[in-house]
Design an enzyme around this catalytic site. Sequence first.
Site, PDB file in Angstrom:
ATOM      1  N   ARG A  97      21.495 -12.159  19.421  1.00  8.16           N
ATOM      2  CA  ARG A  97      19.902 -12.645  19.158  1.00  8.16           C
ATOM      3  C   ARG A  97      19.327 -11.969  18.393  1.00  8.16           C
ATOM      4  O   ARG A  97      18.915 -12.362  17.688  1.00  8.16           O
ATOM      5  CB  ARG A  97      19.602 -11.536  21.175  1.00  8.16           C
ATOM      6  CG  ARG A  97      17.630 -11.784  20.671  1.00  8.16           C
ATOM      7  CD  ARG A  97      16.832 -10.859  21.760  1.00  8.16           C
ATOM      8  NE  ARG A  97      17.502 -11.175  23.140  1.00  8.16           N
ATOM      9  CZ  ARG A  97      18.421 -10.586  23.604  1.00  8.16           C
ATOM     10  NH1 ARG A  97      18.566  -9.741  24.218  1.00  8.16           N
ATOM     11  NH2 ARG A  97      18.625 -11.562  25.088  1.00  8.16           N
ATOM     12  N   TYR A  98      20.300 -10.992  17.609  1.00  5.45           N
ATOM     13  CA  TYR A  98      20.301 -10.585  15.796  1.00  5.45           C
ATOM     14  C   TYR A  98      21.160 -10.804  15.196  1.00  5.45           C
ATOM     15  O   TYR A  98      22.534 -10.956  15.278  1.00  5.45           O
ATOM     16  CB  TYR A  98      20.094  -9.137  16.312  1.00  5.45           C
ATOM     17  CG  TYR A  98      19.303  -8.120  17.239  1.00  5.45           C
ATOM     18  CD1 TYR A  98      17.517  -8.376  17.507  1.00  5.45           C
ATOM     19  CD2 TYR A  98      19.198  -8.438  18.257  1.00  5.45           C
ATOM     20  CE1 TYR A  98      16.414  -7.844  17.892  1.00  5.45           C
ATOM     21  CE2 TYR A  98      18.815  -7.425  19.621  1.00  5.45           C
ATOM     22  CZ  TYR A  98      17.067  -7.763  19.011  1.00  5.45           C
ATOM     23  OH  TYR A  98      15.953  -6.867  20.382  1.00  5.45           O
ATOM     24  N   ARG A 101      24.203  -8.763  15.155  1.00  2.00           N
ATOM     25  CA  ARG A 101      25.193  -7.702  15.659  1.00  2.00           C
ATOM     26  C   ARG A 101      25.349  -8.524  16.938  1.00  2.00           C
ATOM     27  O   ARG A 101      24.093  -9.399  17.045  1.00  2.00           O
ATOM     28  CB  ARG A 101      24.632  -6.474  16.160  1.00  2.00           C
ATOM     29  CG  ARG A 101      23.254  -6.357  16.654  1.00  2.00           C
ATOM     30  CD  ARG A 101      22.826  -5.151  16.706  1.00  2.00           C
ATOM     31  NE  ARG A 101      20.971  -5.086  16.841  1.00  2.00           N
ATOM     32  CZ  ARG A 101      20.269  -4.720  15.754  1.00  2.00           C
ATOM     33  NH1 ARG A 101      19.912  -5.868  15.244  1.00  2.00           N
ATOM     34  NH2 ARG A 101      19.188  -4.853  16.261  1.00  2.00           N
ATOM     35  N   CYS A 110      30.446  -3.466  36.858  1.00  3.00           N
ATOM     36  CA  CYS A 110      30.371  -1.896  37.218  1.00  3.00           C
ATOM     37  C   CYS A 110      31.065  -1.103  38.237  1.00  3.00           C
ATOM     38  O   CYS A 110      31.124  -1.602  39.450  1.00  3.00           O
ATOM     39  CB  CYS A 110      29.062  -1.820  36.673  1.00  3.00           C
ATOM     40  SG  CYS A 110      27.958  -2.326  35.886  1.00  3.00           S
ATOM     41  N   CYS A 114      23.425  -0.223  39.677  1.00  2.00           N
ATOM     42  CA  CYS A 114      21.744   0.611  39.335  1.00  2.00           C
ATOM     43  C   CYS A 114      21.154  -0.436  40.546  1.00  2.00           C
ATOM     44  O   CYS A 114      21.081  -1.254  40.139  1.00  2.00           O
ATOM     45  CB  CYS A 114      22.111   1.057  38.094  1.00  2.00           C
ATOM     46  SG  CYS A 114      22.564   2.142  37.326  1.00  2.00           S
ATOM     47  N   CYS A 117      18.701  -2.202  37.933  1.00  5.79           N
ATOM     48  CA  CYS A 117      19.320  -2.924  36.354  1.00  5.79           C
ATOM     49  C   CYS A 117      19.309  -4.655  36.550  1.00  5.79           C
ATOM     50  O   CYS A 117      18.408  -5.125  36.975  1.00  5.79           O
ATOM     51  CB  CYS A 117      20.946  -3.587  37.702  1.00  5.79           C
ATOM     52  SG  CYS A 117      22.152  -4.322  35.236  1.00  5.79           S
ATOM     53  N   ARG A 119      20.076  -6.480  34.715  1.00 10.01           N
ATOM     54  CA  ARG A 119      21.398  -8.203  34.670  1.00 10.01           C
ATOM     55  C   ARG A 119      21.563  -7.686  35.938  1.00 10.01           C
ATOM     56  O   ARG A 119      22.704  -8.039  36.545  1.00 10.01           O
ATOM     57  CB  ARG A 119      22.452  -7.878  33.539  1.00 10.01           C
ATOM     58  CG  ARG A 119      22.413  -8.283  32.115  1.00 10.01           C
ATOM     59  CD  ARG A 119      23.467  -8.200  31.862  1.00 10.01           C
ATOM     60  NE  ARG A 119      22.729  -7.900  30.048  1.00 10.01           N
ATOM     61  CZ  ARG A 119      23.325  -7.583  29.978  1.00 10.01           C
ATOM     62  NH1 ARG A 119      24.468  -6.481  29.396  1.00 10.01           N
ATOM     63  NH2 ARG A 119      22.921  -7.622  28.173  1.00 10.01           N
ATOM     64  N   ASP A 279      12.436  -2.785  32.759  1.00  8.17           N
ATOM     65  CA  ASP A 279      12.423  -4.622  32.788  1.00  8.17           C
ATOM     66  C   ASP A 279      11.866  -5.089  34.489  1.00  8.17           C
ATOM     67  O   ASP A 279      11.946  -4.447  35.753  1.00  8.17           O
ATOM     68  CB  ASP A 279      14.158  -4.858  32.586  1.00  8.17           C
ATOM     69  CG  ASP A 279      14.376  -4.963  31.126  1.00  8.17           C
ATOM     70  OD1 ASP A 279      13.766  -4.791  30.171  1.00  8.17           O
ATOM     71  OD2 ASP A 279      15.607  -3.633  31.311  1.00  8.17           O
ATOM     72  N   ASP A 316      12.204  -4.452  25.901  1.00  9.71           N
ATOM     73  CA  ASP A 316      12.538  -5.586  24.757  1.00  9.71           C
ATOM     74  C   ASP A 316      11.757  -6.749  25.688  1.00  9.71           C
ATOM     75  O   ASP A 316      11.477  -6.854  27.216  1.00  9.71           O
ATOM     76  CB  ASP A 316      14.205  -5.670  26.072  1.00  9.71           C
ATOM     77  CG  ASP A 316      14.796  -5.801  25.323  1.00  9.71           C
ATOM     78  OD1 ASP A 316      15.301  -6.201  24.453  1.00  9.71           O
ATOM     79  OD2 ASP A 316      16.330  -5.405  26.439  1.00  9.71           O
ATOM     80  N   LYS A 323      14.084  -6.639  21.187  1.00 12.12           N
ATOM     81  CA  LYS A 323      13.116  -5.210  21.426  1.00 12.12           C
ATOM     82  C   LYS A 323      12.290  -4.337  20.519  1.00 12.12           C
ATOM     83  O   LYS A 323      12.683  -4.457  19.245  1.00 12.12           O
ATOM     84  CB  LYS A 323      14.606  -4.542  21.435  1.00 12.12           C
ATOM     85  CG  LYS A 323      13.959  -3.056  21.932  1.00 12.12           C
ATOM     86  CD  LYS A 323      16.143  -1.764  22.352  1.00 12.12           C
ATOM     87  CE  LYS A 323      16.918  -2.589  23.282  1.00 12.12           C
ATOM     88  NZ  LYS A 323      17.618  -3.496  22.772  1.00 12.12           N
TER      89      LYS A 323
END
Length: 353
Positions: A97-98, A101, A110, A114, A117, A119, A279, A316, A323
Amino acid sequence: MPRDRIRPARTLRSPGALADAGLLPDDGRLPALEAVARRFAVAVTPAVAELVDPTDPADPVARQFLPDPAELETRPEELADPIGDAPFSPVKGIVHRYRDRVLLKPVHTCPVYCRFCFRREMVGPGAETLDGADLDAALDYIAARPEIWEVILTGGDPLILSPRRLAEIVARLDAIPHVGIVRLHSRVPVVDPERVTAELVAALRGRRLTTWVMLHANHWKELTEEARAAIARLVDAGIPMLSQSVLLKGVNDDVETLARTFRALVAARVKPHYLHQGDLAKGTAHFRTTVAEGQALMRALRGDVSGLCQPTYVLDIPGGHGKVPLTPTHAEPDGAGGWTVTDPRGGRHPYRG
């Protein structure tokens, strides 16, 4: 932990297992929670289970990790891919996206899941993991683009990988001359601290590039003695640590909790970096505060909490637009070529400059 409960020997992966361990109230919600688990993965490690107080309906650890029937409610604005990873994924496992990076997602599982989450539609048992050919293609993508300076290992949680696998990935990134930083986003030090062994720590260090770890922690209760020891193993090995937290209704949406959490992180040698606005993931409306509420909390923190403990409050932008900070404004034009600046306690002052 209540004395009549025993720390589970293994990760609990279903509402039934949570109920058998005494973590869920006997209130008739089990069928609804089973429906939640069919849609979104459930996992609670022994370390997390030990922190849950099932007698407290507002327990901040339970709220983060135990399924809730409210997750079956989806708002019109909620999205399967709320921050827009998919349009920026040129090859499997990469999000670019950037310019300088990329995200590298070697695994989509995981140690815990959570309930908020972003995702949550993509992670869980059976989710795709990069095989050898996939990883080769992802690393070839990075190697072919000299503008990429930082590679962020995420997923899933990259620290769930074996030390051997992590060492391989770090070594291959280390061999790409233009990559200077590898950053790992993880919850492992607080939710499964025993996994942070000397072997795992050694696997994270390259010969040339610098390794950073970004810890996800939302509440001071997560920073147990075991968690602090795991963090110390990383920091003492020369791996600097930042943290990211999510602003969560009923978990940390008050000044006292945020201040105590950020102070605890700094005391453990972890610099608070981001406080995320929740989010728009499906089934997470019961966790989200308003932006105005978040800005008010940040304004209150600014007055009486050390600058070391101040993260940047960020959003985001849905759709993959990046972000951005949601920092409250302390200065506004005065209409006469200067500024009116508001101090942390609400006093207003003229400024020329």
